[in-house]
Scaffold this active site. Structure first.
Site, PDB file in Angstrom:
ATOM      1  N   ASP A 105      13.183  54.917 -49.643  1.00 17.99           N
ATOM      2  CA  ASP A 105      12.438  55.839 -50.767  1.00 17.99           C
ATOM      3  C   ASP A 105      10.981  54.965 -50.930  1.00 17.99           C
ATOM      4  O   ASP A 105      10.808  54.160 -51.202  1.00 17.99           O
ATOM      5  CB  ASP A 105      13.233  55.537 -51.928  1.00 17.99           C
ATOM      6  CG  ASP A 105      12.393  56.380 -53.069  1.00 17.99           C
ATOM      7  OD1 ASP A 105      11.415  56.635 -53.053  1.00 17.99           O
ATOM      8  OD2 ASP A 105      13.131  56.704 -54.013  1.00 17.99           O
ATOM      9  N   LYS A 133      -2.719  64.694 -53.511  1.00 18.33           N
ATOM     10  CA  LYS A 133      -3.297  64.795 -52.089  1.00 18.33           C
ATOM     11  C   LYS A 133      -4.586  64.675 -52.130  1.00 18.33           C
ATOM     12  O   LYS A 133      -5.158  63.934 -51.057  1.00 18.33           O
ATOM     13  CB  LYS A 133      -2.871  66.097 -51.446  1.00 18.33           C
ATOM     14  CG  LYS A 133      -1.431  66.474 -51.135  1.00 18.33           C
ATOM     15  CD  LYS A 133      -0.749  65.376 -50.288  1.00 18.33           C
ATOM     16  CE  LYS A 133       0.550  66.013 -49.704  1.00 18.33           C
ATOM     17  NZ  LYS A 133       1.007  65.010 -48.851  1.00 18.33           N
ATOM     18  N   TYR A 145       0.739  68.140 -57.136  1.00 17.30           N
ATOM     19  CA  TYR A 145       0.636  68.163 -55.821  1.00 17.30           C
ATOM     20  C   TYR A 145      -0.769  67.827 -55.355  1.00 17.30           C
ATOM     21  O   TYR A 145      -1.145  67.157 -54.604  1.00 17.30           O
ATOM     22  CB  TYR A 145       1.319  69.258 -54.907  1.00 17.30           C
ATOM     23  CG  TYR A 145       1.402  69.188 -53.659  1.00 17.30           C
ATOM     24  CD1 TYR A 145       2.431  68.484 -52.916  1.00 17.30           C
ATOM     25  CD2 TYR A 145       0.388  69.872 -52.666  1.00 17.30           C
ATOM     26  CE1 TYR A 145       2.402  68.326 -51.628  1.00 17.30           C
ATOM     27  CE2 TYR A 145       0.463  69.890 -51.418  1.00 17.30           C
ATOM     28  CZ  TYR A 145       1.486  69.238 -50.741  1.00 17.30           C
ATOM     29  OH  TYR A 145       1.398  69.204 -49.265  1.00 17.30           O
ATOM     30  N   SER A 184      -3.402  67.221 -47.546  1.00 14.59           N
ATOM     31  CA  SER A 184      -3.183  68.641 -47.215  1.00 14.59           C
ATOM     32  C   SER A 184      -4.671  69.216 -47.665  1.00 14.59           C
ATOM     33  O   SER A 184      -5.435  68.747 -48.299  1.00 14.59           O
ATOM     34  CB  SER A 184      -2.186  69.100 -48.587  1.00 14.59           C
ATOM     35  OG  SER A 184      -2.338  70.502 -48.676  1.00 14.59           O
TER      36      SER A 184
HETATM   37  N1  LIG Z   1       4.451  72.515 -44.777  1.00 11.95           N
HETATM   38  C1  LIG Z   1       3.169  72.585 -45.268  1.00 11.95           C
HETATM   39  O1  LIG Z   1       2.724  73.521 -45.384  1.00 11.95           O
HETATM   40  C2  LIG Z   1       2.137  71.416 -45.657  1.00 11.95           C
HETATM   41  C3  LIG Z   1       0.902  71.657 -46.043  1.00 11.95           C
HETATM   42  C4  LIG Z   1       0.204  70.621 -46.027  1.00 11.95           C
HETATM   43  C5  LIG Z   1       0.621  69.203 -46.237  1.00 11.95           C
HETATM   44  N2  LIG Z   1       2.020  68.985 -46.045  1.00 11.95           N
HETATM   45  C6  LIG Z   1       2.437  67.537 -46.036  1.00 11.95           C
HETATM   46  O2  LIG Z   1       3.059  67.200 -44.855  1.00 11.95           O
HETATM   47  C7  LIG Z   1       4.205  66.183 -45.081  1.00 11.95           C
HETATM   48  C8  LIG Z   1       5.352  66.597 -44.622  1.00 11.95           C
HETATM   49  O3  LIG Z   1       5.907  68.134 -45.304  1.00 11.95           O
HETATM   50  P1  LIG Z   1       6.983  69.030 -44.651  1.00 11.95           P
HETATM   51  O4  LIG Z   1       6.176  70.104 -44.628  1.00 11.95           O
HETATM   52  O5  LIG Z   1       7.205  68.600 -43.443  1.00 11.95           O
HETATM   53  O6  LIG Z   1       7.939  69.128 -45.503  1.00 11.95           O
HETATM   54  P2  LIG Z   1       9.764  68.488 -45.648  1.00 11.95           P
HETATM   55  O7  LIG Z   1      10.124  69.008 -46.675  1.00 11.95           O
HETATM   56  O8  LIG Z   1       9.983  69.347 -44.461  1.00 11.95           O
HETATM   57  O9  LIG Z   1       9.581  67.092 -45.103  1.00 11.95           O
HETATM   58  C9  LIG Z   1       9.249  65.928 -46.253  1.00 11.95           C
HETATM   59  C10 LIG Z   1      10.263  65.081 -46.018  1.00 11.95           C
HETATM   60  O10 LIG Z   1       9.938  64.085 -46.922  1.00 11.95           O
HETATM   61  C11 LIG Z   1      11.116  63.314 -47.230  1.00 11.95           C
HETATM   62  N3  LIG Z   1      10.774  62.770 -48.591  1.00 11.95           N
HETATM   63  C12 LIG Z   1      10.809  63.135 -50.021  1.00 11.95           C
HETATM   64  N4  LIG Z   1      10.691  62.441 -51.014  1.00 11.95           N
HETATM   65  C13 LIG Z   1      10.936  61.283 -50.242  1.00 11.95           C
HETATM   66  C14 LIG Z   1      10.664  59.724 -50.702  1.00 11.95           C
HETATM   67  N5  LIG Z   1      10.570  59.398 -51.912  1.00 11.95           N
HETATM   68  N6  LIG Z   1      10.813  58.778 -49.804  1.00 11.95           N
HETATM   69  C15 LIG Z   1      11.039  59.102 -48.385  1.00 11.95           C
HETATM   70  N7  LIG Z   1      11.122  60.392 -48.088  1.00 11.95           N
HETATM   71  C16 LIG Z   1      10.949  61.231 -48.949  1.00 11.95           C
HETATM   72  C17 LIG Z   1      12.051  64.466 -47.537  1.00 11.95           C
HETATM   73  O11 LIG Z   1      13.385  64.127 -47.563  1.00 11.95           O
HETATM   74  C18 LIG Z   1      11.684  65.255 -46.500  1.00 11.95           C
HETATM   75  O12 LIG Z   1      12.669  65.184 -45.176  1.00 11.95           O
HETATM   76  C19 LIG Z   1       3.962  66.246 -46.628  1.00 11.95           C
HETATM   77  O13 LIG Z   1       3.427  65.016 -47.020  1.00 11.95           O
HETATM   78  C20 LIG Z   1       3.299  67.399 -47.057  1.00 11.95           C
HETATM   79  O14 LIG Z   1       2.984  67.390 -48.642  1.00 11.95           O
HETATM   80  C21 LIG Z   1       2.715  70.013 -45.579  1.00 11.95           C
END
Ligand SMILES: NC(=O)c1ccc[n+]([C@@H]2O[C@H](COP(=O)([O-])OP(=O)(O)OC[C@H]3O[C@@H](n4cnc5c(N)ncnc54)[C@H](O)[C@@H]3O)[C@@H](O)[C@H]2O)c1
Length: 251
Positions: A61, A157, A153, A140
């Site tokens: 975590d 970010k 959020y 992001s």
């Molecule tokens: N998907 C999008 O459109 C997008 C856009 C901009 C930024 N992001 C960023 O990219 C990163 C990855 O996101 P994603 O889209 O792959 O989402 P996702 O939900 O597929 O993956 C996020 C992962 O983080 C894990 N997680 C959450 N809380 C946690 C904690 N306390 N400790 C450890 N792990 C934890 C979750 O279990 C999950 O596996 C994130 O930081 C997200 O904010 C995503």
């Protein structure tokens, strides 16, 4: 031909799904030893098994400092050091300035800001011992935009963006040979984006009701950028914000 990360040790947080999973796969393919961490143990362990001997999964975590210490110990004792850290774990917490609670705000900041702070803090010590490294923090385009219904959020970010620059300048001033950059994706096709779609259907995110005006990318496209920042090909790139959004944030 050697891989672009041959022999390097990488930690990828939030590696059980989406961008983290794509990054772990790609880094292993490019010759790195990848320590995958997440709170989703079953999915993380299954992916590590699928990748093979270059990957290892550890429950983590990112908001808990004790977990970070344990992960650093695995990296140094089992894998021999730390060259790359990808602070990728994230949670989508929506709400406006009026509807968000303090608990919402704290949850977003605990995972994404404190998690990233703890990662950088503990990684620096190990990377200095090894003579250098590369830290990549997932921000992001929410850090650049004013998204009314994503206040917790977006604020988190934004903090990741400035924290990254502060780490980069500190490392440059001390000649640590450690770089720190942020990656700013637009809409990416992952579980998080599915959550945005559901929230927009429930009218929680009216900004997204018409869908994404710029389309969306696959997690592999973000992983390619992370790979570049992790590799020595980007050795003069430090404190940068790499936007991957098909011009969404500049319109
Ligand atoms: N998907 C999008 O459109 C997008 C856009 C901009 C930024 N992001 C960023 O990219 C990163 C990855 O996101 P994603 O889209 O792959 O989402 P996702 O939900 O597929 O993956 C996020 C992962 O983080 C894990 N997680 C959450 N809380 C946690 C904690 N306390 N400790 C450890 N792990 C934890 C979750 O279990 C999950 O596996 C994130 O930081 C997200 O904010 C995503």
């Amino acid at each position: 031909m050697p891989g672009r990360l041959e022999g390097k040790v990488a930690i990828v947080t939030g590696a059980a799904s989406g961008i983290g999973a794509a990054t772990a796969r790609l880094m292993a393919r490019e010759g790195a030893w990848v320590l995958m961490t997440d709170v989703q143990d079953a999915a993380g362990e299954a992916l590590a098994r699928e990748i093979g001997k270059a990957a290892k999964f550890v429950h983590h975590d990112v908001a808990e400092e004790a977990d970070w210490k344990a992960v650093m110990q695995v990296a140094t004792q089992d894998l021999g050091g730390l060259d790359i850290l990808v602070n990728n774990a994230g949670v989508l917490v929506y709400g406006t300035i009026e509807s968000s609670t303090v608990a919402d705000f704290r949850r977003a900041h605990a995972v994404m800001v404190e998690g990233t702070f703890l990662g950088c803090h503990h990684a620096l010590r190990e990377m200095r011992k090894g003579g250098g490294g590369s830290i990549i923090n997932l921000s992001s385009i929410a850090a650049q935009l004013g998204q009314a219904h994503l206040l917790p959020y977006s604020a988190a970010k934004g903090a990741v963006r400035s924290l990254t620059k502060s780490v980069a300048v500190h490392c440059q001033m001390h000649k640590y040979n450690i770089r720190c950059n942020s990656v700013h994706p637009g809409p990416i096709h992952t579980a998080m984006f599915e959550d945005v779609k559901i929230a927009s259907q429930k009218h929680l995110l009216p900004e997204f009701q018409k869908g994404s005006p710029v389309g969306r990318a696959n997690p592999e496209e973000v992983a390619n950028m992370i790979l570049y920042l992790a590799s020595d090909e980007s050795k003069f790139v430090n404190g940068a914000e790499m936007v991957i959004d098909n011009a969404m944030s500049v319109q």
